[in-house]
Design an enzyme around this catalytic site. Structure first.
Site, short mmCIF file in Angstrom:
data_model
loop_
_atom_site.label_atom_id
_atom_site.label_comp_id
_atom_site.label_asym_id
_atom_site.label_seq_id
_atom_site.Cartn_x
_atom_site.Cartn_y
_atom_site.Cartn_z
N GLY A 1 0.84 -1.20 0.00
CA GLY A 1 0.00 0.00 0.00
C GLY A 1 0.87 1.24 0.00
O GLY A 1 0.91 1.98 0.99
N ARG B 1 -2.76 -0.91 -5.94
CA ARG B 1 -3.80 -1.65 -6.66
C ARG B 1 -3.69 -1.31 -8.13
O ARG B 1 -3.34 -0.19 -8.49
CB ARG B 1 -5.18 -1.26 -6.15
CG ARG B 1 -5.58 -2.02 -4.94
CD ARG B 1 -6.97 -1.69 -4.52
NE ARG B 1 -7.06 -0.34 -3.97
CZ ARG B 1 -8.11 0.12 -3.34
NH1 ARG B 1 -9.18 -0.63 -3.21
NH2 ARG B 1 -8.13 1.34 -2.85
N VAL C 1 -5.18 -6.22 -1.72
CA VAL C 1 -4.99 -7.07 -0.52
C VAL C 1 -6.27 -7.81 -0.11
O VAL C 1 -6.21 -8.75 0.68
CB VAL C 1 -4.47 -6.24 0.68
CG1 VAL C 1 -3.15 -5.58 0.34
CG2 VAL C 1 -5.50 -5.22 1.17
N TYR D 1 -13.52 0.37 11.48
CA TYR D 1 -12.10 0.73 11.39
C TYR D 1 -11.38 0.43 12.71
O TYR D 1 -10.27 -0.12 12.71
CB TYR D 1 -12.01 2.22 11.05
CG TYR D 1 -10.64 2.75 10.76
CD1 TYR D 1 -10.00 2.49 9.55
CD2 TYR D 1 -9.97 3.56 11.69
CE1 TYR D 1 -8.74 3.01 9.27
CE2 TYR D 1 -8.72 4.09 11.42
CZ TYR D 1 -8.11 3.81 10.21
OH TYR D 1 -6.86 4.33 9.94
N ALA E 1 -12.21 -1.78 14.89
CA ALA E 1 -12.11 -3.25 15.03
C ALA E 1 -10.96 -3.79 14.18
O ALA E 1 -10.16 -4.62 14.64
CB ALA E 1 -13.42 -3.90 14.61
N LYS F 1 -8.30 -2.19 13.11
CA LYS F 1 -6.99 -1.72 13.59
C LYS F 1 -6.64 -2.33 14.95
O LYS F 1 -5.46 -2.57 15.23
CB LYS F 1 -6.99 -0.19 13.65
CG LYS F 1 -7.10 0.49 12.29
CD LYS F 1 -5.95 0.10 11.38
CE LYS F 1 -5.87 0.93 10.12
NZ LYS F 1 -4.77 0.51 9.24
N ILE G 1 -3.12 12.13 10.58
CA ILE G 1 -1.98 12.42 9.70
C ILE G 1 -2.49 13.07 8.42
O ILE G 1 -3.56 12.72 7.91
CB ILE G 1 -1.22 11.10 9.37
CG1 ILE G 1 -0.86 10.34 10.66
CG2 ILE G 1 0.04 11.41 8.55
CD1 ILE G 1 0.00 11.07 11.66
#
Ligand code: NDP
Length: 242
Positions: free
Chosen positions: A11, A36, A63, A153, A155, A157, A186
């Site tokens: 990624g 991708r 992925v 998200y 869950a 992470k 970020i």
């Protein structure tokens, strides 16, 4: 560091992944990096890395496609695994859980967590044979504390954090260190549309982080100064989560 060491960033088309590729190249790694679809999307990265004198292997990888990911990773690295693997692929599809569709759940968990299995598990036996290596998963502050509106998200992470801690226990005796980085907010495409007026007061350092600041911690975990660090989650969040 020997410049024949390879880092594989999963990624790396933009944001933190792209910054990690550049930083690890600066550290002396040759780079394999995935996006991708058409790998021409990595041409900009390629020219920067080659200008630094590093070799570059572009990889096309979705992925979430288990069969294709396992096949691609095994074909490319089955004989000669990378020294460092950075699992960076991730997406967010925020919604309150009461209204969350199965699609929003599946897409986020399949990318953020299942992809870790699809892309990293096929590398484990070859890495074990080398008896050295680094695995770095990009988790999130959301995975550390759980954020309303991001149940899917958080869950995914948090799942990565559990995976990293368990895997560190399995691989320590083989000389492979496994850690997670947990960024806060970020400055990338992922956070472009956030209303920062509500979020900035929660960040003691009072600003978003940069991809390069996350890449610096990835560099530490991939490099020689973290030889006794494994099973850890390192926050890069300006104090948002302590
Ligand atoms: P970006 O959206 O800029 O980049 C996400 C990367 O993940 C892209 O390279 C993207 O590739 C890749 N990706 C997404 N889905 C897939 C897939 N199905 N298969 C392969 N690759 C995929 O995000 P960031 O740089 O901000 O985020 C990088 C990581 O850091 C993510 O895991 C994110 O969850 C995490 N993170 C980010 C935070 C932030 O504030 N930005 C905070 C905490 C964690 P493509 O171009 O092909 O879509």
């Amino acid at each position: 560091m020997a410049s024949d060491r390879l880092a594989f960033i999963i990624g790396a088309s933009r944001g933190i992944g792209s910054a990690a590729a550049l930083r690890l190249a600066r550290d002396g790694f040759n780079i394999a990096a995935s996006c991708r679809g058409d790998t021409s999307r990595l041409d900009g990265l390629r020219s920067q890395l080659e200008a630094m004198g590093r070799t570059f292997l572009p990889v096309s990888l979705d992925v979430t496609d288990r069969e294709a990911s396992i096949r691609t990773v095994t074909e490319l690295f089955g004989e000669r695994p990378p020294f460092a693997v950075v699992y960076n692929a991730g997406i967010s599809k925020d919604d309150l859980f009461a209204w969350m569709s199965s699609r929003e759940w599946d897409d986020v968990v399949r990318t953020g967590l299942d992809g870790f299995y699809n892309c990293v598990q096929p590398l484990i036996q070859p890495m074990m044979s080398q008896r050295c290596g680094r695995i770095i998963a990009i988790s999130s502050a959301s995975g550390q504390v759980g954020r309303p509106g991001q149940v899917n998200y958080s869950a995914a992470k948090a799942g990565l954090i559990g995976a990293v801690k368990a895997l560190a226990g399995e691989l320590g005796k083989r000389g492979i260190l496994v850690n997670a980085v947990a960024p806060g907010v970020i400055d990338t495409e992922m956070t472009r549309d956030l209303d920062m007026t509500k979020i900035l007061p929660l960040i003691p350092l009072g600003r978003k982080g940069t991809p390069e600041e996350v890449a610096a911690v990835i560099s530490f975990l991939a490099g020689p100064y973290s030889d006794y660090v494994t099973g850890q989650v390192i926050g890069v969040n300006g104090g948002l989560v302590c």
